[in-house]
Design a protein around this motif. Structure first.
Motif, PDB file in Angstrom:
ATOM      1  N   HIS B  29     -13.299   8.589  20.286  1.00 44.64           N
ATOM      2  CA  HIS B  29     -12.179   9.131  21.043  1.00 44.64           C
ATOM      3  C   HIS B  29     -12.670   9.806  22.322  1.00 44.64           C
ATOM      4  N   LEU B  30     -11.810   9.791  23.338  1.00 48.67           N
ATOM      5  CA  LEU B  30     -12.194  10.279  24.655  1.00 48.67           C
ATOM      6  C   LEU B  30     -11.469  11.560  25.060  1.00 48.67           C
ATOM      7  N   TYR B  31     -10.299  11.791  24.451  1.00 44.50           N
ATOM      8  CA  TYR B  31      -9.491  12.947  24.801  1.00 44.50           C
ATOM      9  C   TYR B  31      -9.521  13.923  23.636  1.00 44.50           C
ATOM     10  N   PHE B  49      -9.166  18.193  27.078  1.00 39.28           N
ATOM     11  CA  PHE B  49     -10.564  18.075  27.522  1.00 39.28           C
ATOM     12  C   PHE B  49     -10.884  16.601  27.609  1.00 39.28           C
ATOM     13  N   TYR B  50     -11.380  16.207  28.774  1.00 42.90           N
ATOM     14  CA  TYR B  50     -11.700  14.798  28.978  1.00 42.90           C
ATOM     15  C   TYR B  50     -12.876  14.705  29.924  1.00 42.90           C
ATOM     16  N   ASN B  51     -13.795  13.816  29.627  1.00 40.09           N
ATOM     17  CA  ASN B  51     -14.950  13.597  30.508  1.00 40.09           C
ATOM     18  C   ASN B  51     -15.720  14.898  30.732  1.00 40.09           C
ATOM     19  N   ASN B  52     -15.867  15.662  29.648  1.00 40.38           N
ATOM     20  CA  ASN B  52     -16.659  16.898  29.649  1.00 40.38           C
ATOM     21  C   ASN B  52     -16.105  18.016  30.514  1.00 40.38           C
ATOM     22  N   GLU B  53     -14.819  17.980  30.742  1.00 36.60           N
ATOM     23  CA  GLU B  53     -14.223  19.109  31.428  1.00 36.60           C
ATOM     24  C   GLU B  53     -12.765  19.275  31.028  1.00 36.60           C
ATOM     25  N   ILE B  54     -12.245  20.472  31.273  1.00 41.98           N
ATOM     26  CA  ILE B  54     -10.838  20.729  30.985  1.00 41.98           C
ATOM     27  C   ILE B  54      -9.981  19.911  31.949  1.00 41.98           C
ATOM     28  N   SER B  55      -9.051  19.143  31.372  1.00 41.04           N
ATOM     29  CA  SER B  55      -8.165  18.357  32.220  1.00 41.04           C
ATOM     30  C   SER B  55      -6.821  19.047  32.423  1.00 41.04           C
ATOM     31  N   GLU B  56      -6.441  19.876  31.480  1.00 44.20           N
ATOM     32  CA  GLU B  56      -5.208  20.624  31.605  1.00 44.20           C
ATOM     33  C   GLU B  56      -5.248  21.812  30.659  1.00 44.20           C
ATOM     34  N   ALA B  93      -7.106  18.084  17.980  1.00 46.25           N
ATOM     35  CA  ALA B  93      -6.663  16.698  17.950  1.00 46.25           C
ATOM     36  C   ALA B  93      -7.550  15.890  18.885  1.00 46.25           C
ATOM     37  N   SER B  94      -7.658  14.607  18.604  1.00 48.43           N
ATOM     38  CA  SER B  94      -8.374  13.726  19.514  1.00 48.43           C
ATOM     39  C   SER B  94      -7.604  12.418  19.635  1.00 48.43           C
ATOM     40  N   GLY B 100      -2.273   7.584  20.480  1.00 53.07           N
ATOM     41  CA  GLY B 100      -2.904   7.620  19.157  1.00 53.07           C
ATOM     42  C   GLY B 100      -3.567   8.934  18.821  1.00 53.07           C
ATOM     43  N   TYR B 101      -2.821  10.016  18.858  1.00 49.68           N
ATOM     44  CA  TYR B 101      -3.371  11.327  18.546  1.00 49.68           C
ATOM     45  C   TYR B 101      -3.629  11.446  17.045  1.00 49.68           C
ATOM     46  N   THR B 102      -4.789  11.990  16.700  1.00 47.44           N
ATOM     47  CA  THR B 102      -5.089  12.314  15.307  1.00 47.44           C
ATOM     48  C   THR B 102      -5.388  13.806  15.240  1.00 47.44           C
ATOM     49  N   PHE B 103      -4.690  14.490  14.347  1.00 45.65           N
ATOM     50  CA  PHE B 103      -4.857  15.928  14.197  1.00 45.65           C
ATOM     51  C   PHE B 103      -5.804  16.238  13.043  1.00 45.65           C
ATOM     52  N   GLY B 104      -6.537  17.323  13.198  1.00 45.76           N
ATOM     53  CA  GLY B 104      -7.277  17.878  12.082  1.00 45.76           C
ATOM     54  C   GLY B 104      -6.344  18.652  11.171  1.00 45.76           C
ATOM     55  N   SER B 105      -6.877  19.142  10.083  1.00 51.81           N
ATOM     56  CA  SER B 105      -6.042  19.848   9.104  1.00 51.81           C
ATOM     57  C   SER B 105      -5.821  21.312   9.465  1.00 51.81           C
TER      58      SER B 105
END
Lengths: 116, 112
Positions: B29-31, B49-56, B93-94, B100-105
């Motif tokens: 996953h990238l996001y 977080f995307y590409n090793n930096e905060i995107s929003e 989430a990633s 296609g977001y997948t959340f942790g518990s």
């Protein structure tokens, strides 16, 4: 800014019956994704179903289906043959596709009770 | 099926202490995202977080919060000086793409 509204804080249904949860949203985008997430008492977020806005056909996943009305910006979830395990909070969510923000915007949720 | 793993599942901390919440996203996953849910309320976006930096980031994500991806697998959320109102469920989430977001518990954070 995009917003998602769930107007039913609570709903109840008899086991084996059908229930529809409502969701409306506001966006100026023409392409986006819509989701329904289920959150049982364990509080894990479980994806139930997703819809791509450019697809006219309503998404279905077994007993779960949506009624997507793009012009009305409405995205309701229908649960058929309700089971006790369907009892949970249900959240409607939106995300943009290309460009803009990739975050999910959630509604406030609908608590579904399934009566035996 | 691949999953997002969050640790710990529950953390209790004293007000003013620093906490680090940990997440292992799905490997391709990238996001990456953090969300929080105060008990009985809706799920709120904190940061992406995307590409090793905060995107929003949201207005909730102030100077008390920071995120890191220190080693290419972990994704952490640090709260520098916790307040009572930081008590919430925190979800990582990633996603590979935007559909296609997948959340942790989740990690239940209790600040006392």
């Amino acid at each position: 800014a995009q917003t998602v509204t769930q107007s039913q804080p609570e709903m109840s249904v008899q086991e084996a019956e059908t229930v529809t949860l409502s969701c409306t949203y506001d966006t100026s985008e023409s392409d986006y994704y819509l989701f329904w997430y289920k959150q049982p008492p364990s509080r894990q977020m479980i994806l139930v179903i997703r819809q791509e806005a450019y697809k006219q056909q309503n998404a279905t996943e077994n007993r779960f289906s949506v009624n997507f009305q793009k012009a009305a910006k409405s995205f309701s979830l229908k649960i058929s043959d309700s089971q006790l395990g369907d009892a949970a909070m249900y959240f409607c969510a939106y995300s943009a596709t290309q460009g803009g923000s990739e975050k999910l915007v959630f509604g406030k949720g609908t608590k579904l009770t399934v009566n035996p | 099926e691949p999953e997002v793993t969050q640790t710990p599942s529950h953390q209790v901390t004293q007000m003013g202490q620093e906490v680090i919440l940990r997440c292992v996203p799905i490997s391709n996953h990238l996001y990456f995202y953090w969300y929080r849910q105060i008990l009985g309320q809706k799920v709120e976006f904190l940061v992406s977080f995307y590409n090793n930096e905060i995107s929003e980031k949201s207005e909730i994500f102030d100077d008390q919060f920071s995120v890191e991806r220190p080693d290419g697998s972990n994704f952490t959320l640090k709260i520098r000086s916790t307040k009572l109102e930081d008590s919430a469920m925190y979800f990582c989430a990633s996603s590979e793409t935007r559909d296609g977001y997948t959340f942790g518990s989740g990690t239940r954070l209790t600040v006392v």
